[in-house]
Write an enzyme that holds these catalytic residues in place. Structure first.
Site, PDB file in Angstrom:
ATOM      1  N   TYR A 150      35.615  43.366  88.681  1.00  0.00           N
ATOM      2  CA  TYR A 150      36.826  43.240  88.432  1.00  0.00           C
ATOM      3  C   TYR A 150      37.602  41.866  89.144  1.00  0.00           C
ATOM      4  O   TYR A 150      38.078  41.098  88.285  1.00  0.00           O
ATOM      5  CB  TYR A 150      37.520  44.385  88.998  1.00  0.00           C
ATOM      6  N   THR A 215      45.920  49.663 104.427  1.00  0.00           N
ATOM      7  CA  THR A 215      47.236  49.662 104.038  1.00  0.00           C
ATOM      8  C   THR A 215      47.453  49.427 102.482  1.00  0.00           C
ATOM      9  O   THR A 215      46.504  48.383 102.125  1.00  0.00           O
ATOM     10  CB  THR A 215      48.193  48.744 104.810  1.00  0.00           C
ATOM     11  N   PRO A 279      39.792  46.864 100.169  1.00  0.00           N
ATOM     12  CA  PRO A 279      40.445  46.031 101.120  1.00  0.00           C
ATOM     13  C   PRO A 279      41.177  46.776 102.346  1.00  0.00           C
ATOM     14  O   PRO A 279      41.668  47.874 102.056  1.00  0.00           O
ATOM     15  CB  PRO A 279      41.514  45.358 100.389  1.00  0.00           C
TER      16      PRO A 279
HETATM   17  P1  NAD Z   1      45.549  50.554  82.111  1.00  0.00           P
HETATM   18  O1  NAD Z   1      44.236  50.889  82.363  1.00  0.00           O
HETATM   19  O2  NAD Z   1      46.807  51.637  82.318  1.00  0.00           O
HETATM   20  O3  NAD Z   1      45.902  49.528  80.992  1.00  0.00           O
HETATM   21  C1  NAD Z   1      45.026  48.531  80.469  1.00  0.00           C
HETATM   22  C2  NAD Z   1      45.029  48.616  79.165  1.00  0.00           C
HETATM   23  O4  NAD Z   1      44.044  47.708  78.514  1.00  0.00           O
HETATM   24  C3  NAD Z   1      44.658  49.826  78.460  1.00  0.00           C
HETATM   25  O5  NAD Z   1      45.307  50.439  77.554  1.00  0.00           O
HETATM   26  C4  NAD Z   1      43.179  49.691  77.950  1.00  0.00           C
HETATM   27  O6  NAD Z   1      42.778  50.508  76.894  1.00  0.00           O
HETATM   28  C5  NAD Z   1      43.299  48.105  77.436  1.00  0.00           C
HETATM   29  N1  NAD Z   1      42.196  47.571  77.385  1.00  0.00           N
HETATM   30  C6  NAD Z   1      40.996  47.301  78.284  1.00  0.00           C
HETATM   31  N2  NAD Z   1      39.956  46.539  77.758  1.00  0.00           N
HETATM   32  C7  NAD Z   1      40.573  46.159  76.472  1.00  0.00           C
HETATM   33  C8  NAD Z   1      39.820  45.602  75.641  1.00  0.00           C
HETATM   34  N3  NAD Z   1      38.744  44.913  75.587  1.00  0.00           N
HETATM   35  N4  NAD Z   1      40.481  45.209  74.371  1.00  0.00           N
HETATM   36  C9  NAD Z   1      41.742  45.833  74.111  1.00  0.00           C
HETATM   37  N5  NAD Z   1      42.484  46.636  74.978  1.00  0.00           N
HETATM   38  C10 NAD Z   1      41.629  46.708  76.132  1.00  0.00           C
HETATM   39  O7  NAD Z   1      45.851  49.634  83.712  1.00  0.00           O
HETATM   40  P2  NAD Z   1      47.305  48.790  84.178  1.00  0.00           P
HETATM   41  O8  NAD Z   1      47.455  49.284  85.554  1.00  0.00           O
HETATM   42  O9  NAD Z   1      48.396  48.942  83.326  1.00  0.00           O
HETATM   43  O10 NAD Z   1      47.056  47.296  84.195  1.00  0.00           O
HETATM   44  C11 NAD Z   1      47.298  46.486  83.200  1.00  0.00           C
HETATM   45  C12 NAD Z   1      46.885  45.136  83.747  1.00  0.00           C
HETATM   46  O11 NAD Z   1      47.438  44.698  85.081  1.00  0.00           O
HETATM   47  C13 NAD Z   1      45.328  44.902  84.053  1.00  0.00           C
HETATM   48  O12 NAD Z   1      45.013  43.627  83.424  1.00  0.00           O
HETATM   49  C14 NAD Z   1      45.307  45.101  85.535  1.00  0.00           C
HETATM   50  O13 NAD Z   1      44.110  44.041  85.945  1.00  0.00           O
HETATM   51  C15 NAD Z   1      46.514  44.473  86.061  1.00  0.00           C
HETATM   52  N6  NAD Z   1      47.036  44.863  87.029  1.00  0.00           N
HETATM   53  C16 NAD Z   1      47.501  45.976  87.572  1.00  0.00           C
HETATM   54  C17 NAD Z   1      48.082  46.521  88.731  1.00  0.00           C
HETATM   55  C18 NAD Z   1      48.550  47.954  88.967  1.00  0.00           C
HETATM   56  O14 NAD Z   1      48.853  48.221  89.985  1.00  0.00           O
HETATM   57  N7  NAD Z   1      48.714  48.676  87.931  1.00  0.00           N
HETATM   58  C19 NAD Z   1      47.753  45.703  89.530  1.00  0.00           C
HETATM   59  C20 NAD Z   1      47.092  44.378  89.735  1.00  0.00           C
HETATM   60  C21 NAD Z   1      46.913  43.966  88.321  1.00  0.00           C
HETATM   61  N1  UDP Z   2      42.798  56.376  98.247  1.00  0.00           N
HETATM   62  C1  UDP Z   2      42.734  57.420  98.928  1.00  0.00           C
HETATM   63  N2  UDP Z   2      42.691  58.653  98.269  1.00  0.00           N
HETATM   64  C2  UDP Z   2      42.288  58.818  96.749  1.00  0.00           C
HETATM   65  C3  UDP Z   2      42.575  57.514  96.027  1.00  0.00           C
HETATM   66  C4  UDP Z   2      42.546  56.422  96.880  1.00  0.00           C
HETATM   67  O1  UDP Z   2      42.589  57.517  99.976  1.00  0.00           O
HETATM   68  O2  UDP Z   2      42.424  59.972  96.191  1.00  0.00           O
HETATM   69  C5  UDP Z   2      42.851  55.158  98.979  1.00  0.00           C
HETATM   70  C6  UDP Z   2      41.582  54.066  98.462  1.00  0.00           C
HETATM   71  O3  UDP Z   2      40.322  54.028  99.435  1.00  0.00           O
HETATM   72  C7  UDP Z   2      42.366  52.593  98.810  1.00  0.00           C
HETATM   73  C8  UDP Z   2      43.872  52.983  98.584  1.00  0.00           C
HETATM   74  O4  UDP Z   2      44.084  54.622  98.726  1.00  0.00           O
HETATM   75  O5  UDP Z   2      42.203  52.240 100.071  1.00  0.00           O
HETATM   76  C9  UDP Z   2      44.227  52.516  97.255  1.00  0.00           C
HETATM   77  O6  UDP Z   2      43.363  52.802  96.180  1.00  0.00           O
HETATM   78  P1  UDP Z   2      43.612  52.784  94.776  1.00  0.00           P
HETATM   79  O7  UDP Z   2      42.470  53.349  94.045  1.00  0.00           O
HETATM   80  O8  UDP Z   2      44.707  53.223  94.112  1.00  0.00           O
HETATM   81  O9  UDP Z   2      43.661  50.949  94.390  1.00  0.00           O
HETATM   82  P2  UDP Z   2      43.389  49.602  95.280  1.00  0.00           P
HETATM   83  O10 UDP Z   2      44.427  49.333  95.818  1.00  0.00           O
HETATM   84  O11 UDP Z   2      42.138  49.966  96.137  1.00  0.00           O
HETATM   85  O12 UDP Z   2      42.770  48.677  94.168  1.00  0.00           O
END
Ligand code: NAD
Ligand code: UDP
Length: 318
Positions: A150, A215, A279
């Site tokens: 990732y 955290t 992390p």
């Molecule tokens: P999510 O899994 O809910 O959404 C991702 C979507 O992308 C899904 O609907 C999945 O089906 C689609 N997808 C994946 N691979 C694909 C492909 N090859 N072709 C077409 N569709 C595809 O996750 P999310 O939390 O909504 O994350 C969305 C974006 O935001 C991602 O790029 C993720 O890396 C980024 N992001 C999210 C967070 C967070 O906290 N939610 C944090 C950092 C970055």
């Molecule tokens: N974590 C936890 N219990 C759970 C799921 C996650 O303690 O049931 C912890 C995980 O080890 C990490 C933090 O919560 O330290 C956040 O995890 P998450 O999977 O939400 O995403 P990340 O921030 O690591 O990308």
């Protein structure tokens, strides 16, 4: 604008589609449902300004008609190896969405002379040695660690986006998103918010991985989406962190969830469940977002969790 959103059936993508439609734009949503769900877009069926295309962004993308903006959000996003939707269980698809998917979406933007926005992540900072994380920090990432599929895909995606900007003059933006939560998160994606809220609503102890001293800083989805829209309208080409700077240990977070749900079952420690390169600390420095976009999150953790609980109740049939 007529805007292509990839990852539209996911958590963030579906909220983004809603927001862009509310702002009066036309939206083309694209997704292959690998981690997302059609349920997240069901309410848009019949909307004349919304078109859905089922497609894997790792393959050549064709969009009929004009495109003014491309927002690339398609990628698995959960690190949890216990979920079939975690990226460690979808390693090749994750690398392809970040590498080939970014290349194809940049190609669409270039062909249509459209603006482009890449969804990057705080994970590009790895297990950070600098705290809080500023955009100028280069990160501390193991290129072959379990999270690398990732992290490195997103780092490549950022580099490719900057190459299209510098070499082709493409009008690009990069958002580095920190942990965001809210309604429409997948129940079984294994991230901490869905895990804890469901365990609490079932009256079970919350599973804290490791000793819980690690955290995170949690941002409510509506705040994030508003920041992304501001970035899309800006002329900023360098990465911008978006997230909530309120930092909390996972143990404290578990206590907040138990308090807000009235769960009396407490906490159980699962030391072995923590990923090797999980992390230890994560907190965004959002000075650039404040200065460039005039943005900062408005929703407190308590308020955001209260807004999220009803979604989980409904999905769990409670
Ligand atoms: P999510 O899994 O809910 O959404 C991702 C979507 O992308 C899904 O609907 C999945 O089906 C689609 N997808 C994946 N691979 C694909 C492909 N090859 N072709 C077409 N569709 C595809 O996750 P999310 O939390 O909504 O994350 C969305 C974006 O935001 C991602 O790029 C993720 O890396 C980024 N992001 C999210 C967070 C967070 O906290 N939610 C944090 C950092 C970055
Ligand atoms: N974590 C936890 N219990 C759970 C799921 C996650 O303690 O049931 C912890 C995980 O080890 C990490 C933090 O919560 O330290 C956040 O995890 P998450 O999977 O939400 O995403 P990340 O921030 O690591 O990308």
């Amino acid at each position: 604008m007529r805007i292509l959103v990839t990852g539209a059936a996911g958590f963030l993508g579906s909220h983004l589609c809603d927001y862009l439609l509310q702002q009066g734009h036309e939206v083309i949503g694209m997704d292959n449902f690998i981690t997302g769900s059609p349920d997240n877009l069901a309410h848009l069926a019949g909307n004349p300004r919304f078109l859905f295309i089922r497609h894997d962004v790792s393959n050549f993308i064709f969009v009929p008609g004009k495109v003014d903006a491309v927002l690339h959000f398609a990628s698995p996003a959960s690190p949890n190896p216990n979920s079939p939707y975690g990226y460690t269980n979808l390693p090749i698809q994750t690398m392809k969405a970040g590498a080939l998917g970014t290349h194809n979406t940049l190609g669409v933007a270039r062909a249509h002379n459209a603006r482009y926005l890449l969804a990057s992540t705080s994970e590009i900072y790895g297990d950070p040695l600098e705290h809080p994380q500023k955009e100028s920090y280069w990160g501390h990432v193991d290129p072959i660690g379990v999270r690398s599929v990732y992290d490195e895909a997103k780092r490549f995606a950022e580099a490719l986006t900057m190459a299209y900007h510098r070499y082709h003059g493409l009008d690009t933006r990069i958002v580095r998103i920190f942990n965001t939560y809210g309604p429409r998160m997948r129940l079984d994606d294994g991230r901490v918010v869905p895990n804890f809220i469901q365990q609490a609503l079932r009256g079970e102890p919350l599973t804290v991985y490791g000793d819980g001293t690690q955290t995170r800083s949690f941002c409510y989805v509506d705040d994030l989406i508003e920041g992304i829209y501001r970035l899309l309208l800006s002329d900023e080409h360098y990465p911008v962190n978006l997230g909530n700077p309120q930092e909390i240990t996972i143990l404290e977070f578990a206590e907040v969830i138990n308090r807000l749900t009235g769960n009396k079952a407490g906490i159980v420690f699962k030391p072995g469940s923590r990923l090797g390169d999980d992390p230890q600390r994560r907190q965004p420095d959002i000075t650039r977002a404040r200065q460039i976009l005039g943005w900062e999150p408005k929703t407190s953790l308590e308020e955001g969790i209260r807004l999220t609980i009803p979604y989980f109740r409904q999905k769990m049939g409670l």
